[in-house]
Design a protein around this motif. Structure first.
Motif, PDB file in Angstrom:
ATOM      1  N   SER A 142       0.695  -0.730   0.083  1.00  0.00           N
ATOM      2  CA  SER A 142       0.364   0.331  -0.040  1.00  0.00           C
ATOM      3  C   SER A 142       0.932   1.156  -0.457  1.00  0.00           C
ATOM      4  N   ILE A 143       0.258   2.016  -0.682  1.00  0.00           N
ATOM      5  CA  ILE A 143       1.064   3.740  -0.316  1.00  0.00           C
ATOM      6  C   ILE A 143      -0.046   4.859   0.255  1.00  0.00           C
ATOM      7  N   ASN A 144       0.138   5.361   1.185  1.00  0.00           N
ATOM      8  CA  ASN A 144      -0.764   6.271   1.030  1.00  0.00           C
ATOM      9  C   ASN A 144      -0.087   8.074   1.751  1.00  0.00           C
ATOM     10  N   TYR A 145       0.007   8.623   0.226  1.00  0.00           N
ATOM     11  CA  TYR A 145       0.108   9.623   0.089  1.00  0.00           C
ATOM     12  C   TYR A 145      -0.250  11.118   1.467  1.00  0.00           C
ATOM     13  N   ASP A 146      -1.668  10.507   1.715  1.00  0.00           N
ATOM     14  CA  ASP A 146      -1.675  11.797   3.077  1.00  0.00           C
ATOM     15  C   ASP A 146      -0.845  11.436   4.263  1.00  0.00           C
ATOM     16  N   LYS A 147      -0.783  10.562   4.452  1.00  0.00           N
ATOM     17  CA  LYS A 147      -0.265  10.659   5.832  1.00  0.00           C
ATOM     18  C   LYS A 147       2.078   9.808   4.746  1.00  0.00           C
ATOM     19  N   LYS A 148       2.408   9.917   3.988  1.00  0.00           N
ATOM     20  CA  LYS A 148       3.439   9.359   2.812  1.00  0.00           C
ATOM     21  C   LYS A 148       4.151   8.659   3.781  1.00  0.00           C
ATOM     22  N   THR A 149       3.676   7.137   3.056  1.00  0.00           N
ATOM     23  CA  THR A 149       4.163   6.147   4.097  1.00  0.00           C
ATOM     24  C   THR A 149       3.837   5.126   2.845  1.00  0.00           C
ATOM     25  N   ILE A 150       5.069   4.605   2.803  1.00  0.00           N
ATOM     26  CA  ILE A 150       4.844   2.937   1.975  1.00  0.00           C
ATOM     27  C   ILE A 150       4.781   1.957   2.135  1.00  0.00           C
ATOM     28  N   ILE A 151       4.262   0.627   2.011  1.00  0.00           N
ATOM     29  CA  ILE A 151       4.439  -1.086   3.369  1.00  0.00           C
ATOM     30  C   ILE A 151       5.040  -1.811   1.793  1.00  0.00           C
ATOM     31  N   VAL A 152       5.859  -2.127   2.220  1.00  0.00           N
ATOM     32  CA  VAL A 152       6.554  -3.699   0.880  1.00  0.00           C
ATOM     33  C   VAL A 152       7.005  -4.540   1.962  1.00  0.00           C
ATOM     34  N   TYR A 153       6.545  -5.740   1.077  1.00  0.00           N
ATOM     35  CA  TYR A 153       6.523  -6.871   1.775  1.00  0.00           C
ATOM     36  C   TYR A 153       7.603  -7.808   0.819  1.00  0.00           C
ATOM     37  N   ASP A 154       8.678  -8.128   2.265  1.00  0.00           N
ATOM     38  CA  ASP A 154       9.777  -9.086   1.543  1.00  0.00           C
ATOM     39  C   ASP A 154       9.249 -10.329   0.955  1.00  0.00           C
ATOM     40  N   PRO A 155       9.277 -10.849  -0.037  1.00  0.00           N
ATOM     41  CA  PRO A 155       8.748 -12.386  -0.197  1.00  0.00           C
ATOM     42  C   PRO A 155       9.777 -13.358  -0.222  1.00  0.00           C
ATOM     43  N   ALA A 156      10.691 -13.246   0.213  1.00  0.00           N
ATOM     44  CA  ALA A 156      11.632 -13.843   0.545  1.00  0.00           C
ATOM     45  C   ALA A 156      12.268 -14.014   2.772  1.00  0.00           C
ATOM     46  N   MET A 157      11.714 -13.068   3.054  1.00  0.00           N
ATOM     47  CA  MET A 157      12.049 -12.685   4.304  1.00  0.00           C
ATOM     48  C   MET A 157      11.283 -13.578   4.964  1.00  0.00           C
ATOM     49  N   SER A 158      11.611 -14.434   6.209  1.00  0.00           N
ATOM     50  CA  SER A 158      10.706 -15.404   7.222  1.00  0.00           C
ATOM     51  C   SER A 158      10.073 -14.569   8.212  1.00  0.00           C
ATOM     52  N   THR A 159       9.232 -14.795   8.577  1.00  0.00           N
ATOM     53  CA  THR A 159       7.831 -14.794   9.132  1.00  0.00           C
ATOM     54  C   THR A 159       7.632 -15.848  10.377  1.00  0.00           C
ATOM     55  N   CYS A 160       6.165 -15.718  11.112  1.00  0.00           N
ATOM     56  CA  CYS A 160       6.046 -16.439  11.798  1.00  0.00           C
ATOM     57  C   CYS A 160       5.613 -17.978  11.408  1.00  0.00           C
ATOM     58  N   SER A 161       5.529 -17.524  10.347  1.00  0.00           N
ATOM     59  CA  SER A 161       4.661 -19.285   9.647  1.00  0.00           C
ATOM     60  C   SER A 161       5.216 -19.530   8.808  1.00  0.00           C
ATOM     61  N   ILE A 162       7.213 -19.038   8.256  1.00  0.00           N
ATOM     62  CA  ILE A 162       7.302 -19.215   7.431  1.00  0.00           C
ATOM     63  C   ILE A 162       9.194 -19.255   7.384  1.00  0.00           C
ATOM     64  N   LEU A 163       9.547 -20.520   7.530  1.00  0.00           N
ATOM     65  CA  LEU A 163      10.821 -19.775   7.123  1.00  0.00           C
ATOM     66  C   LEU A 163      11.363 -19.886   6.019  1.00  0.00           C
ATOM     67  N   GLN A 164      12.941 -18.866   6.090  1.00  0.00           N
ATOM     68  CA  GLN A 164      13.516 -19.131   4.815  1.00  0.00           C
ATOM     69  C   GLN A 164      14.771 -18.695   4.347  1.00  0.00           C
ATOM     70  N   PRO A 165      15.911 -19.118   3.715  1.00  0.00           N
ATOM     71  CA  PRO A 165      17.072 -18.635   3.548  1.00  0.00           C
ATOM     72  C   PRO A 165      17.726 -17.064   4.428  1.00  0.00           C
ATOM     73  N   HIS A 166      18.743 -16.823   5.395  1.00  0.00           N
ATOM     74  CA  HIS A 166      18.604 -15.601   5.658  1.00  0.00           C
ATOM     75  C   HIS A 166      19.327 -14.970   4.232  1.00  0.00           C
ATOM     76  N   HIS A 167      19.303 -13.381   4.248  1.00  0.00           N
ATOM     77  CA  HIS A 167      19.804 -12.436   3.423  1.00  0.00           C
ATOM     78  C   HIS A 167      19.782 -11.464   4.026  1.00  0.00           C
ATOM     79  N   ASP A 168      19.750 -10.649   3.125  1.00  0.00           N
ATOM     80  CA  ASP A 168      20.378  -8.692   3.919  1.00  0.00           C
ATOM     81  C   ASP A 168      19.111  -7.820   3.603  1.00  0.00           C
ATOM     82  N   PHE A 169      19.009  -6.989   3.750  1.00  0.00           N
ATOM     83  CA  PHE A 169      18.452  -6.272   3.367  1.00  0.00           C
ATOM     84  C   PHE A 169      18.757  -5.286   3.173  1.00  0.00           C
ATOM     85  N   LEU A 170      19.330  -3.725   1.320  1.00  0.00           N
ATOM     86  CA  LEU A 170      19.799  -3.188   1.155  1.00  0.00           C
ATOM     87  C   LEU A 170      19.192  -2.510   0.708  1.00  0.00           C
ATOM     88  N   MET A 171      19.077  -1.037   0.947  1.00  0.00           N
ATOM     89  CA  MET A 171      18.768   0.044   0.377  1.00  0.00           C
ATOM     90  C   MET A 171      20.423   0.795  -0.666  1.00  0.00           C
TER      91      MET A 171
END
Length: 293
Positions: free
Chosen positions: A77-106
């Protein structure tokens, strides 16, 4: 010489001069959405659209993706009023799935223009006892909303394997901010996996199974006179060579501020129209003087 059936009048003159100086107001080819997500300034999908600071940061296939050196992150989602954007890393581990580790780089530009917000927490998991965030840099770890490492390892099926592998106590973890992973890779941190949680200020008393996993980022809108351009019917963009701001008005007419019908001061097209109008005016006067009907 072709004769005219009736003399020119001021009405004829105004009509013909408008044909000469009025640009075609067909908006430039700047896509304004990707799927269900609107694409507004300062973001863009097409080169030359939006703000040059955010150039080449987004891609639209079937979904919208935010592009970084470490991968493509699906935009939720992108909220232009609050000027925020939410992204999801499809290769990231969550409470329900464990995936190979990697770095988050910008990139440095991305880190400056669209950094993760303070209410986005990076949970570093399965850390070694020699991890720098558990020793010299322990101050980088903090408690958020009274949650603990044991809670993560005990509640999440994906992370329970760390607890089982340790046989005794759960391995250390660290709740930290973006700056930690910005300056230290996962190998340096000596933690095997990470996950990210957004809106952490409202997660007190809520278990990991119900957390919102993802990365929330904030952005600022450059002050380049875009509002004036939009109000005039244009689309905000920039010159792809100089990255100077442009108001994209049509396929052939781009101005620096706004799309003004018959404008003679904004860009080469306006100058050309002005010359044509003056020439036409002279022709009309000559015709009226020397070719009376």
């Amino acid at each position: 010489m072709m004769s005219l059936s009736k003399p020119f009048t001021i009405i004829n003159f105004i009509f013909l001069s408008n044909l000469l100086v009025s640009p075609t107001l067909t908006l430039s080819q700047c896509r304004d959405s990707c799927g269900t997500i609107p694409i507004n300034y300062p973001f863009a999908l097409d080169d030359g659209c939006g703000a040059p600071q955010f150039r080449h940061m987004f891609n639209c296939s079937t979904d919208l993706f935010f592009l970084t050196p470490s991968g493509s992150y699906k935009v939720q989602s992108i909220n232009y009023d609050k000027k925020t954007i939410i992204v999801y890393d499809p290769a990231m581990s969550t409470c329900s799935i464990l995936q190979p580790h990697h770095d988050f780089l910008m990139t440095d530009i991305q880190s400056a223009l669209i950094p993760p917000t303070s209410d986005t927490v990076f949970a570093l998991l399965n850390c070694s006892i020699d991890s720098p965030v558990l020793n010299h840099y322990s101050y980088l770890c903090f408690n958020f909303s009274s949650h603990s490492c044991d809670e993560l390892y005990g509640s999440c099926n994906a992370f329970r394997v760390f607890h089982l592998a340790a046989n005794t106590t759960s391995p250390p973890c660290c709740f930290t901010g973006y700056d930690t992973v910005k300056f230290m890779s996962m190998n340096v941190l000596d933690c095997t996996h990470y996950t990210t949680v957004t809106n952490t200020d409202g997660l007190r008393g809520i278990g990991p199974l119900d957390w919102v996993y993802g990365i929330k980022m904030s952005f600022a809108v450059p002050d380049s006179g875009c509002e004036r351009c939009v109000q005039s019917g244009g689309t905000c963009g920039f010159d792809t060579e100089t990255e100077g701001s442009l108001c994209l008005c049509s396929s052939s007419s781009n101005y620096t501020r706004e799309c003004a019908v018959g404008s003679f001061t904004a860009g080469a097209n306006g100058v050309t129209s002005s010359i044509l109008l003056q020439a036409f005016f002279v022709i009309v006067l000559i015709y009226q003087l020397f070719c009376p009907l």
